[in-house]
Design an enzyme around this catalytic site. Structure first.
Site, PDB file in Angstrom:
ATOM      1  N   ARG A  66       0.903  -1.115  -0.133  1.00 12.16           N
ATOM      2  CA  ARG A  66       0.179  -0.027  -0.052  1.00 12.16           C
ATOM      3  C   ARG A  66       0.819   1.220   0.031  1.00 12.16           C
ATOM      4  O   ARG A  66       0.616   2.372  -0.775  1.00 12.16           O
ATOM      5  CB  ARG A  66      -1.001  -0.076   1.258  1.00 12.16           C
ATOM      6  N   HIS A 110     -19.320  10.274   1.202  1.00 16.44           N
ATOM      7  CA  HIS A 110     -20.080   8.866   1.745  1.00 16.44           C
ATOM      8  C   HIS A 110     -21.549   9.229   1.656  1.00 16.44           C
ATOM      9  O   HIS A 110     -22.043   9.936   2.329  1.00 16.44           O
ATOM     10  CB  HIS A 110     -19.298   8.657   3.150  1.00 16.44           C
ATOM     11  N   GLU A 175     -26.097  13.614  -3.409  1.00 15.72           N
ATOM     12  CA  GLU A 175     -24.493  13.582  -3.655  1.00 15.72           C
ATOM     13  C   GLU A 175     -23.946  14.824  -4.684  1.00 15.72           C
ATOM     14  O   GLU A 175     -23.163  15.354  -4.489  1.00 15.72           O
ATOM     15  CB  GLU A 175     -23.902  12.315  -3.716  1.00 15.72           C
TER      16      GLU A 175
HETATM   17  C1  GRF Z   1     -21.195   7.100  -4.192  1.00 11.98           C
HETATM   18  O1  GRF Z   1     -22.162   6.830  -3.638  1.00 11.98           O
HETATM   19  C2  GRF Z   1     -20.268   7.870  -3.105  1.00 11.98           C
HETATM   20  O2  GRF Z   1     -20.718   8.602  -2.072  1.00 11.98           O
HETATM   21  C3  GRF Z   1     -19.422   6.528  -2.773  1.00 11.98           C
HETATM   22  O3  GRF Z   1     -19.194   5.615  -3.824  1.00 11.98           O
HETATM   23  C4  GRF Z   1     -20.191   6.193  -4.713  1.00 11.98           C
HETATM   24  C5  GRF Z   1     -19.597   6.658  -6.087  1.00 11.98           C
HETATM   25  O4  GRF Z   1     -20.260   6.615  -7.225  1.00 11.98           O
HETATM   26  N1  GRF Z   1     -18.319   6.960  -1.711  1.00 11.98           N
HETATM   27  P1  GRF Z   1     -19.784   7.514  -8.582  1.00 11.98           P
HETATM   28  O5  GRF Z   1     -18.537   6.733  -9.115  1.00 11.98           O
HETATM   29  O6  GRF Z   1     -19.185   8.944  -8.049  1.00 11.98           O
HETATM   30  O7  GRF Z   1     -20.898   7.560  -9.395  1.00 11.98           O
END
Ligand code: GRF
Length: 219
Positions: A66, A110, A175
């Site tokens: 990592r 998230h 989001e």
């Molecule tokens: C989203 O739901 C984000 O919150 C999570 O992973 C998903 C990514 O979706 N961390 P995308 O690749 O942005 O469409």
């Protein structure tokens, strides 16, 4: 000066696309200068290419540790003179050293109201727990997964008829509005990080009950 942003992705890239769209506004305080994927051929890379943004794939499978993978990420970000980093569906945990290197300059999104429901399969677990409000959170990255100072959150009601898929779709729409808003808060200096809290440096606007801090327009 617009902040130079790097975006880390692993897949679909719909949040990346929302950030790309936001950066088109002349007064947006950030620009995306590099999109980095750890997965070759990740669908999100095509969003960046369509917007003439530099892309790079650094496959974690090519590295023995990592630490070595994170060192390669770091080198690419430094070369592109990235100032702020956004994880957008990036499915690798960072080493503590990488997190320290980008401390308080690194965001993640998230799909839950953190600190509840960290980790994977969020929407399924939300429904199983019977909570009536879910949502999404943009936070500053810390070494522990989905932990760190909260920049902004949006709340979404969980409907009795919801499946993990229908809830995911409504949260994802939030989001796409929340991430550009949260990045703008950080990039413009409208917030600063004090220990483990994010505090506003400017006057609060109207407070919507479902977005905190509020964003304009209806869901
Ligand atoms: C989203 O739901 C984000 O919150 C999570 O992973 C998903 C990514 O979706 N961390 P995308 O690749 O942005 O469409």
């Amino acid at each position: 000066m617009r902040k130079r942003v790097g975006v880390l992705i692993s897949g679909r890239g719909s949040n990346l696309q929302a950030l790309i769209e936001a950066c088109k506004a002349p007064d947006y305080p950030a620009e995306i200068v590099l999109v980095l994927s750890n997965v070759p051929g990740a669908a999100g890379l095509s969003h960046a290419e369509a917007a003439y943004i530099q892309t790079l794939t650094i496959n974690h499978k090519d590295f023995a540790t990592r630490e070595a993978f994170d060192a390669a990420l770091d080198a690419a970000l430094i070369q592109a003179r990235v100032e702020l980093l956004c994880n957008a569906g990036f499915m690798r945990l960072h080493t503590a050293g990488f997190v320290a290197r980008w401390l308080n300059r690194h965001l993640n999104i998230h799909p839950s109201l953190l600190p509840a429901f960290t980790g994977l399969h969020t929407h399924k677990r939300v429904i199983e727990a019977g909570v009536t409000l879910s949502g999404c959170t943009v936070h500053i990255v810390r070494p522990e997964m989905d932990e760190g100072p909260i920049v902004a959150q949006a709340a979404i009601p969980v409907l009795p008829s919801d499946t993990a898929e229908t809830l995911a779709a409504r949260v994802l729409a939030a989001e796409h509005r929340l991430y550009p808003h949260a990045l703008a808060l950080v990039a413009s200096g409208a917030v600063r990080i004090e220990g483990e809290r994010v505090v506003r440096t400017t006057q609060e606007g109207d407070q919507s009950p479902l977005f905190s801090p509020p964003v304009s327009g209806a869901l």
